[in-house]
Design an enzyme around this catalytic site. Sequence first.
Site, PDB file in Angstrom:
ATOM      1  N   CYS A   2       0.905  -1.377   0.070  1.00 20.14           N
ATOM      2  CA  CYS A   2       0.049  -0.038  -0.071  1.00 20.14           C
ATOM      3  C   CYS A   2       1.106   1.225   0.153  1.00 20.14           C
ATOM      4  CB  CYS A   2      -0.900  -0.023   1.172  1.00 20.14           C
ATOM      5  SG  CYS A   2      -2.300  -1.175   1.218  1.00 20.14           S
ATOM      6  N   ARG A  27       4.034  -0.534  -4.857  1.00 22.96           N
ATOM      7  CA  ARG A  27       3.863  -1.032  -3.371  1.00 22.96           C
ATOM      8  C   ARG A  27       2.341  -1.525  -3.340  1.00 22.96           C
ATOM      9  NH1 ARG A  27       6.992   1.441   0.577  1.00 22.96           N
ATOM     10  NH2 ARG A  27       5.506   0.761   2.159  1.00 22.96           N
ATOM     11  N   TRP A  74      -2.789  -2.681  -1.728  1.00 21.64           N
ATOM     12  CA  TRP A  74      -2.431  -3.972  -1.745  1.00 21.64           C
ATOM     13  C   TRP A  74      -3.646  -4.869  -0.691  1.00 21.64           C
ATOM     14  CZ3 TRP A  74      -0.865  -8.089   1.394  1.00 21.64           C
ATOM     15  CH2 TRP A  74      -0.312  -9.199   0.504  1.00 21.64           C
ATOM     16  N   ASN A 100      -2.045   2.424   5.533  1.00 21.08           N
ATOM     17  CA  ASN A 100      -1.061   1.111   5.073  1.00 21.08           C
ATOM     18  C   ASN A 100      -0.977   0.469   6.259  1.00 21.08           C
ATOM     19  OD1 ASN A 100       0.864  -0.514   4.179  1.00 21.08           O
ATOM     20  ND2 ASN A 100       2.501   1.027   4.471  1.00 21.08           N
ATOM     21  N   GLY A 101      -1.137  -0.868   6.417  1.00 25.32           N
ATOM     22  CA  GLY A 101      -0.925  -1.594   7.556  1.00 25.32           C
ATOM     23  C   GLY A 101      -2.271  -2.814   7.790  1.00 25.32           C
ATOM     24  N   GLU A 484      16.706 -18.889  -5.222  1.00 18.59           N
ATOM     25  CA  GLU A 484      16.413 -17.357  -5.977  1.00 18.59           C
ATOM     26  C   GLU A 484      16.153 -17.406  -7.308  1.00 18.59           C
ATOM     27  OE1 GLU A 484      15.747 -14.819  -4.350  1.00 18.59           O
ATOM     28  OE2 GLU A 484      16.098 -13.242  -6.131  1.00 18.59           O
ATOM     29  N   LYS A 488      12.202 -16.298  -8.669  1.00 16.96           N
ATOM     30  CA  LYS A 488      12.110 -15.185  -9.689  1.00 16.96           C
ATOM     31  C   LYS A 488      11.192 -15.580 -10.705  1.00 16.96           C
ATOM     32  CE  LYS A 488      13.374 -12.333  -7.918  1.00 16.96           C
ATOM     33  NZ  LYS A 488      13.823 -12.022  -6.831  1.00 16.96           N
ATOM     34  N   GLU A 491       7.592 -15.675  -9.395  1.00 12.36           N
ATOM     35  CA  GLU A 491       7.078 -14.213  -9.098  1.00 12.36           C
ATOM     36  C   GLU A 491       6.656 -13.545 -10.276  1.00 12.36           C
ATOM     37  OE1 GLU A 491      10.413 -12.932  -7.055  1.00 12.36           O
ATOM     38  OE2 GLU A 491       9.071 -11.715  -5.854  1.00 12.36           O
ATOM     39  N   HIS A 507      14.964 -38.190  -3.359  1.00 14.03           N
ATOM     40  CA  HIS A 507      14.202 -38.398  -1.899  1.00 14.03           C
ATOM     41  C   HIS A 507      12.826 -38.404  -1.874  1.00 14.03           C
ATOM     42  CE1 HIS A 507      17.835 -39.990   0.041  1.00 14.03           C
ATOM     43  NE2 HIS A 507      18.343 -38.872  -0.622  1.00 14.03           N
ATOM     44  N   LYS A 606       5.689  -4.420  -3.246  1.00 16.15           N
ATOM     45  CA  LYS A 606       7.040  -4.341  -2.707  1.00 16.15           C
ATOM     46  C   LYS A 606       6.917  -3.796  -1.287  1.00 16.15           C
ATOM     47  CE  LYS A 606      11.461  -3.680  -4.087  1.00 16.15           C
ATOM     48  NZ  LYS A 606      12.063  -4.920  -5.001  1.00 16.15           N
TER      49      LYS A 606
HETATM   50  C1  F6R Z   1      11.064 -11.173  -4.233  1.00 13.91           C
HETATM   51  C2  F6R Z   1      11.240 -10.357  -3.186  1.00 13.91           C
HETATM   52  C3  F6R Z   1      10.486 -10.370  -1.685  1.00 13.91           C
HETATM   53  C4  F6R Z   1      11.614  -9.779  -0.689  1.00 13.91           C
HETATM   54  C5  F6R Z   1      10.885  -9.998   0.849  1.00 13.91           C
HETATM   55  C6  F6R Z   1      11.623  -9.071   1.695  1.00 13.91           C
HETATM   56  O1  F6R Z   1      11.790 -10.623  -5.437  1.00 13.91           O
HETATM   57  O2  F6R Z   1      11.513  -8.939  -3.701  1.00 13.91           O
HETATM   58  O3  F6R Z   1      10.957 -11.794  -1.674  1.00 13.91           O
HETATM   59  O4  F6R Z   1      12.844 -10.175  -0.666  1.00 13.91           O
HETATM   60  O5  F6R Z   1       9.800  -9.596   0.716  1.00 13.91           O
HETATM   61  O6  F6R Z   1      11.801  -7.917   1.605  1.00 13.91           O
HETATM   62  P1  F6R Z   1      12.767  -6.806   1.979  1.00 13.91           P
HETATM   63  O7  F6R Z   1      14.051  -7.310   1.611  1.00 13.91           O
HETATM   64  O8  F6R Z   1      12.470  -5.476   1.657  1.00 13.91           O
HETATM   65  O9  F6R Z   1      12.679  -7.118   3.517  1.00 13.91           O
END
Ligand code: F6R
Length: 611
Positions: A2, A27, A74, A100-101, A484, A488, A491, A507, A606
């Site tokens: 948000c 966000r 969000w 936000n929250g 990782e 990606k 996502e 396994h 984000k």
């Molecule tokens: C994936 C991604 C998320 C963040 C996670 C932690 O691409 O960006 O998995 O890594 O939400 O976020 P931060 O690093 O801001 O604590």
Amino acid sequence: MCGIVGYIGSKQAPSILMEGLSKLEYRGYDSAGIAVHDGTKINLLKAQGKLVNLAKMLENNQIQGKAGIGHTRWATHGAPSDINSHPHMSEDRMIAVVHNGIIENYMEIKEELSAKGYRFVSETDTETVAHLMDYYYKQGHGFLESVFMVLERIEGAYALGIICKDYPDTLIAARKNCPLVIGKGQGENFIASDIPAILHRTREVYFLNDNEVAVIKKDSIDIFDRDKNKVDRDIFHVNWDIDAAEKGGYDHFMLKEINEQPKIVQDVLSIRMKEDEDEINLEGISLRKDDLKNIDRIYIVACGTAYHAGLVGKYLIERIARIPVVADVASEFRYKDPILDERTLLIVVSQSGETADTLEALRIAKRNKARVLAIVNAVGSSIAREADDVFYILAGPEISVASTKAFTAQVVAMELICLHISMETGKMTKAEFSAARAELNSLPGRISEVIQKCGEESKLAEKYINSKNVFYIGRGLDYLISMEGSLKLKEIAYLHSEAYAAGELKHGPIAMIEDSTLVIAMLTQEELFEKTLSNIKEVKARGAKVIAIALNGNDSIKSQVDDVIYVPRSGWMTAPIIANVTTQLFAYYVAKALGTDIDQPRNLAKSVTVE
Ligand code: F6R
């Protein structure tokens, strides 16, 4: 998670709010809205979907006013819809709120207010704040006093922006566990969840702390603590470039951020390592020999991509510095009553510095007297401010929801911290240190090479676009980087993918391998090459298509797999960082070929400021 923006001044608020929201859309992007005070009343516009829907609505409904609040959502409580979008207002439009929250006790308050005759129209927790504000205000408490009373009553996490019909010259902001900055302009002031939203307008900001309330007018900003005492706050000058938060000619922020990696790595290395010194410059961070003597337990805690960087840190510190490390995801760590005391070092890793679970892990550690070192990108963020020591990765604003450059910089930070600890504790000789330094110094050039030769990733993305299940496999650091790479792809391309330690396949998960399952095998760890090769043979025998990510010169792998992406040869510590750039590019090109919304993937946001 948000985005909030607010404006008060002498200009027209709607366009300024829309401009701010456009910079905050990463966000949250399932709905958006603005509430603008025109001097006599508050006008409201909100629309489900991306900001462009709200922009169209605004074209047809020209609302005016010099104070207002905006929000990009969000969804947490209630599905994305016009009605659940913020701002939320009291029934007679006296109060408008953006939030936000999560207000955890909103059900209880909602029931009480409903019994008093308040009518709720949305499913959100935020609407409770609007009605509760209205309730206290109508009882004769002033605007500010009503805000304080609301904050006494609500539990949970919030950044709030509030306006009141009777106060056209005032905007009130409050925060607890969610980020909020106040921008100071000339005859105008702003609030925002994040700096990029107001960077076009001002570079002078105040960070609001938890439990603080700010009363903002066009010519003044007053900050109060929870006991209503005025507090002095130093202004923070934002010195990064506006361009850093713009796409700069790239199709997507993600691609731009992938391309920024060589420079970011170069910058952090040049600050932390000097050619003629046998040590890492961790200026100001208490990790000297004497500090380390007092530490007998290290935790590394983070979420998502940052957790993957933490896993790399654990691997390196255990393997090189020979200190046991526990790595954990923050959402688990916080509820397991971890063993913490003054002899514990907690390393938290966070791009945003605002992730709710990571922040709480930090607070639990501090309450138990542990030392906290934060590896953070966002300067001035909550985690950075509350940690004992901060290692800033200096990656600049990361706008793409899928993290790329921050991950690379976090891993480099981990490597530097590991080298530092190893030297301080005598686990590394000067010669070994020089070799590691040379390896790190070669990273920017090698990452550039991968980025410049991205044709292979793009070609293979097209070739394997119809894969239903994808497995990323590897051993040692390759396994951690596989996690990782797999994240990606999930996502941004919405392809089901899993990461497995290559030796673990048989396994259980090997049962999933069938004709044309795609397996991406990471092969940068030469000492483990033969072992992973055996696992490749096992999946090939069951019909899988295999892409190997291997070091230049490894010709023998060609005949064993369907395709190979070669990466520049490098030492075991840095080769996985280089290989990871390949998986970033692969995910990017798959998503591009599938036509997904790369920078704002569905359901994500984000900066996850709720649990
Ligand atoms: C994936 C991604 C998320 C963040 C996670 C932690 O691409 O960006 O998995 O890594 O939400 O976020 P931060 O690093 O801001 O604590």
